[in-house]
Design a protein around this motif. Structure first.
Motif, short mmCIF file in Angstrom:
data_model
loop_
_atom_site.label_atom_id
_atom_site.label_comp_id
_atom_site.label_asym_id
_atom_site.label_seq_id
_atom_site.Cartn_x
_atom_site.Cartn_y
_atom_site.Cartn_z
N PRO A 151 0.92 -1.22 0.13
CA PRO A 151 -0.09 0.13 -0.08
C PRO A 151 0.79 1.25 -0.07
O PRO A 151 0.35 2.07 -0.76
CB PRO A 151 -0.67 -0.16 1.28
CG PRO A 151 -0.84 -1.68 1.51
CD PRO A 151 0.43 -2.14 1.13
N LEU A 182 -7.57 -1.96 -3.24
CA LEU A 182 -7.25 -0.92 -2.10
C LEU A 182 -8.34 -0.74 -1.29
O LEU A 182 -9.25 -0.13 -2.17
CB LEU A 182 -6.11 -0.09 -2.39
CG LEU A 182 -4.98 -0.44 -3.34
CD1 LEU A 182 -4.71 -0.40 -4.92
CD2 LEU A 182 -3.71 0.10 -2.66
N GLU A 222 -9.10 1.69 2.14
CA GLU A 222 -8.65 2.45 3.58
C GLU A 222 -10.02 2.74 4.35
O GLU A 222 -10.90 3.15 3.77
CB GLU A 222 -7.83 3.84 3.16
CG GLU A 222 -7.67 4.39 4.19
CD GLU A 222 -7.60 6.01 4.17
OE1 GLU A 222 -7.71 6.45 2.95
OE2 GLU A 222 -6.86 6.78 4.78
N ASP A 275 -4.93 0.25 6.16
CA ASP A 275 -4.89 0.08 4.60
C ASP A 275 -5.07 -1.35 4.23
O ASP A 275 -4.33 -2.09 4.96
CB ASP A 275 -3.62 0.56 3.75
CG ASP A 275 -3.55 2.06 3.76
OD1 ASP A 275 -4.51 2.76 3.82
OD2 ASP A 275 -2.21 2.40 3.81
N SER A 318 -2.57 2.85 8.33
CA SER A 318 -2.28 3.64 7.53
C SER A 318 -1.30 4.76 8.00
O SER A 318 -1.40 5.28 9.15
CB SER A 318 -3.75 4.55 7.09
OG SER A 318 -4.54 3.59 6.73
N SER A 333 -3.25 9.00 3.77
CA SER A 333 -4.75 8.53 3.35
C SER A 333 -4.81 8.42 1.94
O SER A 333 -4.52 9.22 1.18
CB SER A 333 -5.55 10.04 3.79
OG SER A 333 -6.82 9.83 3.26
N LEU A 334 -5.32 7.26 1.61
CA LEU A 334 -5.82 7.00 0.24
C LEU A 334 -6.80 7.71 -0.29
O LEU A 334 -6.89 8.17 -1.45
CB LEU A 334 -6.23 5.33 0.08
CG LEU A 334 -5.25 4.29 0.48
CD1 LEU A 334 -5.90 3.06 0.41
CD2 LEU A 334 -4.25 4.30 -0.84
#
Length: 272
Positions: free
Chosen positions: A12, A133, A135, A140, A155, A158-159
């Protein structure tokens, strides 16, 4: 700097780094049918999705102004949305191809789609060419190859921010470009009434300079929701002399503030 891409437990993080680089390099984003472009587009009335009559303006008579300038903030202020995106071009695609297990080859295109939640809590559920993916809740979850088993990592980035079309839009439509877009019509786009902006020849020339992409023709179109002011769609496409696509960043945004836009943690977690 990509020596660690084969370490699955760092997957990730790798994706975030690569995507950040790719988006920075491409300076933009979008995903409807690519508009036919030229280095000096004619800003004429355009067809609408529902067959209605667009409201057209003459070239240069109605620049982007607040319509484009406030769109990224407007999108960042919504609760949630779904998006789809297409990317093509050697820089973007080669960065994505470095991801572990990637099957991406050549110039692309590469497709992405997913759901973004911004409020009350941030979350993202995104599919990228065989990568899934998620979040949510400060973690993640990363599935390579689409097998359904996810690695779980706390995490650090931040995705929802890194993959946000709002951020992509901001990268593409730099402040210096806004005045180079003209309002060419009001249309139904992705189910909502939207103002259609198209880049002038000067804005297209600046896009070529910003991206460093050598192309024969460029086209750039943006649709901004008439109610809400957020970007509904964007398409930036560059073609070589043989009409092959050498650069493409497109996205579509739908289901804004839909109550069904929920990001949930996967149940099949195979490692941490």
């Amino acid at each position: 700097m990509f020596r660690f891409v084969q370490a699955r437990s760092r997957g990730p993080f790798v994706l975030l780094v690569v995507m950040a680089m790719a988006l920075s390099a491409c300076s933009g984003s979008s995903s409807t049918a690519a508009p036919g472009g030229s280095s000096s587009p004619q800003l004429s009335p355009v067809a609408t999705e529902n067959g209605g009559s667009p409201v057209a303006t003459s070239n240069g008579s109605n620049a982007g102004g607040a319509g484009l300038g406030g769109a990224a903030n407007a999108l960042a202020g919504v609760n949630s949305y779904k998006f789809s995106m297409t990317l093509a071009g050697s820089t973007v695609v080669s960065n994505l191809a470095m991801l572990p297990g990637s099957s991406i080859e050549g110039n692309g295109p590469v497709t992405l789609n997913g759901t973004i939640e911004l409020k009350p809590d941030k979350g993202a559920d995104i599919n990228v060419e065989g990568f899934h993916l998620i979040e949510t809740g400060g973690y993640d979850y990363f599935d390579t190859g689409g097998g359904g088993g996810f690695l779980k990592i706390q995490s650090s980035t931040s995705l929802a921010d890194s993959f946000s079309p709002a951020q992509m839009f901001s990268g593409a439509i730099a402040p210096s470009l806004i005045s180079g877009f003209d309002l060419v019509g009001t249309e139904i786009k992705n189910g909502v009434s939207a103002d259609h902006y198209q880049a002038s020849s000067s804005a297209l020339a600046e896009l070529g300079s910003i991206t460093g992409v050598a192309a024969t023709t460029w086209a750039a179109d943006v649709w901004i929701a008439a109610d809400g002011g957020y970007p509904v769609s964007m398409a930036i496409v560059a073609n070589a002399s043989d009409n092959s696509v050498v650069y493409e960043v497109q996205f579509d945004i739908t289901n804004v503030n839909d109550a069904a836009n929920k990001v949930t943690a996967p149940t099949n977690v195979t490692g941490e």
